[in-house]
Design an enzyme around this catalytic site. Structure first.
Site, short mmCIF file in Angstrom:
data_model
loop_
_atom_site.label_atom_id
_atom_site.label_comp_id
_atom_site.label_asym_id
_atom_site.label_seq_id
_atom_site.Cartn_x
_atom_site.Cartn_y
_atom_site.Cartn_z
N VAL A 85 0.83 -1.21 0.00
CA VAL A 85 0.00 0.00 0.00
C VAL A 85 0.86 1.26 0.00
O VAL A 85 0.53 2.25 -0.65
CB VAL A 85 -0.95 0.00 1.22
CG1 VAL A 85 -1.73 1.31 1.30
CG2 VAL A 85 -1.92 -1.18 1.15
N CYS A 86 1.97 1.22 0.72
CA CYS A 86 2.86 2.38 0.80
C CYS A 86 3.38 2.77 -0.58
O CYS A 86 3.43 3.96 -0.93
CB CYS A 86 4.04 2.09 1.72
SG CYS A 86 3.57 1.56 3.39
#
Length: 212
Positions: A85-86
């Site tokens: 997600v980062c």
């Protein structure tokens, strides 16, 4: 009167991220309004760099005063560089909205993670974001712990050890004005750029009403 109270409640709910996520009222109230620099006078952060650059600078770090004081800063924390997600959502959301933040008077966008600065450097370069976002490594989690131990999380099950929750904040001259913390590290509901831009918009409205 009831209509006014409802509108004020709606604005406050927007500014705090709704308080329905991980960030409890107690956590938000303990951090919002606090001075980041005063809370951690001895903490400084290493900016993303190659190892050779680290050696050349004698492993210099940046005092929090230099990052936050006298500036309007949006900062977001991530569980780890090179993670899903980062990389796919969180950093790109800020990278593609840099001009919108500048239009709102934001002078710098900061990404911080419980990683060493060399990993952060490699990651920032891979995402082609180093020129628009300032990346810092909180290698021992001292920065996050100075704000609140609740901003850290044990991700040993994912072979990551102590890491940061996913969060974002607006900091004006060192004072935390807005804070969002996701319910889980994999969530991306309140810490992204779009949500922060909406919050800044409402923050401007409230600030103008208070000064008039």
């Amino acid at each position: 009167m009831a209509s006014t109270l409802i509108k004020q409640s709606s604005i406050l709910k927007t500014l705090t991220g709704g308080l329905r996520f991980f960030a409890s009222k107690e956590l938000i109230s303990s951090i919002v309004g606090s001075d980041i620099v005063s809370a951690a006078p001895d903490v400084s952060l290493p900016k993303a760099c190659s190892y050779d650059e680290g050696v050349s600078s004698k492993f210099a770090t940046t005092p929090l005063h230099d990052i936050f004081k006298g500036k309007k800063v949006v900062i977001f924390g991530i569980p780890g560089a090179f993670t899903g997600v980062c990389s796919a959502q969180h950093v790109p959301s800020y990278k593609t909205n840099v001009d919108k933040f500048k239009a709102k008077g934001i002078e710098s966008i900061v990404c911080v993670s419980v990683n060493d600065p060399y990993v952060m450097h490699g990651w920032a370069e891979k995402l082609e974001a180093k020129n628009v976002i300032d990346f810092y490594g909180d290698f021992d989690a001292s920065f996050h712990k100075s704000l609140s131990s609740d901003l850290t999380i044990d991700l040993s099950g994912a072979l990551l050890g102590t890491r940061s929750h996913r969060w974002s904040a607006y900091v004006d001259d060192g004072i935390v004005k807005i804070l969002n913390v996701e319910e889980a590290p994999s969530d991306f509901k309140v810490s992204g750029a779009d949500h922060m831009l909406t919050q800044l918009h409402y923050h401007e409205i409230v600030s103008k009403k208070l000064t008039n």
